[in-house]
Design a protein around this motif. Structure first.
Motif: not given
Length: 753
Positions: A118-130, A431-434, A468-471
């Motif tokens: 996730p650190y390469d693809t930036r798949t980290i949630s907005r609140d930084g917890r996931s 949201p929508g990621g799955s 969308s909120r990305g990524p």
């Protein structure tokens, strides 16, 4: 000469007569047909509906582009790493350590490829917890669920070492595995339970083992033959497991019903003192005719599903149509031959404590309960119509607020699957990621500057437009000149909001970006798109399907009974029955009223395909009872009884067989109502409730009350309609008896019965 001139009219009567005279040939031909059908089906193999072939439009176009390019879509998996406390963040050392451990553990299994951090693809949630670790399963995506267990075990091992975090895997392979582990045997057990349940009810109805085995045997052989035919036909119209399950349901219902109608009439005539040959001929000319009318009507109803343009519906419609046709043919051919062969031995295996039931339901032994009900109904038909119709309209009223939708994972399974909670957590965090929208971009040169620029603008505008909120992820397949763009939709598991985001992508973002480049195709597919397009296509097919089924059922009833009134009342009563079933569905499964009584819960919606499916199935199956009862009423009227007496006679003398048939249908359908999936619960409860209403309130109260009020107008046929083909071929028992006697006098060696 006399024998030829007085021969019984009608296909059913002739088929039954021939089978009774050539019984071993009839049985042999049937067995040969079943064996050949199964053999041909096994040799041909079954072609199933492809996911990309389900719908027309953008979904189909996207699937065709991917198939033509030879791009294999692997089974994608994600591992959610989430802080249990609000203070922990993805930037914390322990969090980073857990992510690294997941990447290493899943890679070490050798079952995965393209593992991304996730650190390469930036798949980290907005609140930084996931955060999401993503990868693909190696090998065939269709069988990935069989290979995913070592990966699941590896993730579980990392979870044990990091108890302060939540580490859970989700994806197509892991979801299918968990579903199969939890519910894999549900369908098989339900299908296998249908036969013993039907047999048990028939044992009670007939009180004899041989008599009970005949309907089940006919239904099972019809189903076996149809399974074989499905394999052959699937090369023209692909089939599916769903079509197979629906075929089994319908085949068991009509196969048992048709045999039950025939067998009960034959027993009734023998109990009335007629010899075996005459009883069989009367059953062929009366119940056999009703079976053919009913069978053709049910086939027409099932054919309505062919007008949807949806591959799954077309498969279900064709499979159901075939099993009804096979059961109908078997009932008027091999069944008379078996009854002729068995003779009195049909009473073998009598159950001692059920001995008194021997004459229950026979035409000459009238049902006390229905006799009492009919006495009240016919004494005050207006009151019966107002009360019964009013009650059914009240039951149907919730259907006016019916909301249909493709059920989400949590609506479908509730909390019965742990993976549902993972699905909800991912949707909350991403949201929508799955279930991202997938844009399939096809260009003459996917690496041209113009196309590259359009892809980047699409990516930016998908986010800036609020869809969308990305990524947003872009995968380019250079050799095939295809790019796949994955867009998480705002709305997530909320289908209404996700659909609004999808429409924004299709109607605003795409035309302004990819749509400006000549020669570029960019259909948008995915779970949300599939649900949206499925609903649109289904909604567009409702009118044609309803019109086809209603108009052709009306014409068949008109031609078969030579009465405009009977045809009209048949359609209206069936529509009322279907409406009541819709009302029960909405009350129980949408609003949750009394849902706990059937082991269900209200989920706020009815699965989108069910209303049309129920209409077709119920309209067809309810004709079984209607044709059988009205045929008996008409037969009594032709013998000289007044309409009111004919109604009483027809309803009361058919009460036993209709009740037995209805109990079997309700029991078989109710089995599917016990399954874990919300979809199957809705289908099972809807079908069971509708059949119960149809066999009791409709056939036992409304039909006789309406016919009593109409009196002689029941048989009204305008002069200008009398030129229509006459398919009635009515035969009274007396007429058949005269024919049989004439044949006996002419034949030098009468067939042994």
């Amino acid at each position: 000469m006399q024998n030829r001139e007085s021969r019984v009219r009608g296909l059913a009567a002739r088929a039954g007569g021939w089978s009774a005279r050539h019984r071993w040939a009839a049985v042999g031909i049937w067995v040969l047909f079943v064996v050949l059908a199964m053999g041909l089906g096994s040799a041909a193999g079954r072609v199933d509906v492809k996911e990309t072939g389900q719908l027309k439009g953008e979904i189909h176009t996207a699937g065709r582009i991917i198939d033509d390019a030879g791009i294999e879509s692997p089974a994608g998996e994600s591992v959610l790493v989430q802080a249990k406390s609000g203070s922990a963040k993805a930037t914390d050392p322990e969090f980073r350590s857990a992510v690294a451990a997941v990447v290493e553990a899943v890679g070490r299994t050798g079952r995965v490829t393209d593992v991304t951090s996730p650190y390469d693809t930036r798949t980290i949630s907005r609140d930084g917890r996931s955060a999401l670790v993503q990868f693909d399963m190696r090998g065939d995506p269709e069988t990935a669920s069989q290979r995913v267990e070592p990966v699941l075990n590896a993730v579980a091992g990392v979870q044990k070492d990091h108890t302060s975090l939540r580490i859970e895997e989700i994806g197509s392979a892991s979801m299918h595995k968990q579903y199969d582990d939890a519910f894999g045997d549900d369908f098989q057990q339900a299908e296998l339970s249908a036969v013993p349940v039907a047999l048990g009810i028939l044992l009670i109805a007939f009180g004899a083992l041989v008599a009970a085995l005949l309907p089940v045997g006919l239904a099972v052989t019809a189903i076996m033959a149809t399974m074989g035919l499905m394999g052959v036909v699937s090369h023209l119209q692909p089939m599916s497991d769903t079509a197979n399950s629906v075929m089994l349901l319908v085949g068991m219902a009509v196969g048992v019903d048709y045999c039950l109608f025939y067998l009960r009439r034959e027993r009734e005539e023998r109990e009335a003192g007629r010899d075996a040959q005459t009883a069989l001929r009367i059953a062929a000319a009366t119940s056999g005719r009703a079976i053919i009318i009913s069978g053709i009507t049910v086939c027409v109803a099932m054919a309505g599903m062919l007008f949807t343009g949806i591959a799954e519906f077309e498969a279900m419609g064709l499979a159901s149509l075939m099993v009804v046709a096979v059961a109908m043919v078997g009932s008027v051919t091999v069944l008379p031959a078996l009854l002729s062969l068995l003779g009195e031995r049909v009473e073998k295996g009598r159950i001692p404590f059920l001995k008194r039931r021997r004459r229950s339901g026979g035409g000459s032994s009238e049902s006390r309960f229905w006799n009492t009900v009919l006495r009240g109904v016919l004494a005050r038909p207006w009151v019966a119509v107002v009360v019964a119709a009013g009650a059914l309209l009240a039951v149907a009223s919730p259907a006016l607020g019916m909301k249909t939708a493709q059920l989400t994972l949590d609506q479908e399974f509730g909390d019965t699957l742990p993976i549902v909670q993972t699905y909800n957590r991912i949707n909350d965090a991403f949201p929508g990621g799955s279930e991202p929208a997938e844009v399939v971009v096809k260009a003459r040169d996917i690496n041209s500057a113009e196309v590259r620029d359009a892809l980047l603008r699409f990516k930016d505008e998908a986010i800036s437009s609020g869809a969308s909120r990305g990524p947003v992820e872009i995968k380019v397949h250079d050799a095939q000149n295809v790019a796949l763009v994955y867009v998480p939709l705002v709305g997530g598991s909320d289908l209404d909001k996700a659909t609004a985001s999808l429409e924004k992508l299709r109607d605003e973002v795409r035309p302004a970006t990819l749509g400006t480049v000549d020669g570029v195709q960019a259909p948008i597919t995915g779970q949300v798109a599939g649900s949206h397009d499925f609903n649109d296509q289904l909604l567009g097919s409702v009118g044609p399907v309803f019109a086809f089924v209603v108009v052709f059922a009306f014409l068949l009833m008109l031609l078969s009974f030579r009465s405009l009134t009977v045809a009209l009342t048949s359609i209206l009563l069936n529509l009322l029955s279907v409406g009541a079933a819709y009302g029960i569905l909405v009350a129980v499964f949408q609003h949750g009223w009394g849902a706990s009584l059937v082991g269900a819960r209200g989920v706020g919606a009815i699965v989108s395909w069910l209303p049309l499916f129920l209409f077709v199935i119920l309209f067809g199956l309810s004709m079984d009872y209607h044709v059988f009862v009205v045929s008996r009423i008409r037969e009594a009227r032709l013998r000289g009884l007044s309409t009111r007496d004919a109604v009483r006679h027809g309803v009361v003398t058919t009460a036993g067989v209709v009740t037995s048939a209805a109990v079997i249908m309700v029991a078989v359908f109710a089995i599917f109502g016990t399954l874990s999936m919300q979809t199957m619960k809705q289908m099972g409860v809807g079908l069971a409730a509708a059949v119960l209403i149809d066999a009791t309130v409709i056939r036992g109260v409304l039909l006789p009350a309406v016919m009593a009020l109409l009196d002689e107008r029941n048989w009204y046929l305008p002069r200008w309609l009398r030129r229509l083909p006459d398919l009635s071929h009515d035969e009274s028992p007396a007429a058949v008896t005269r024919v049989v006697r004439g044949e006996d006098e002419d034949e030098t060696a009468p067939a042994e019965v």
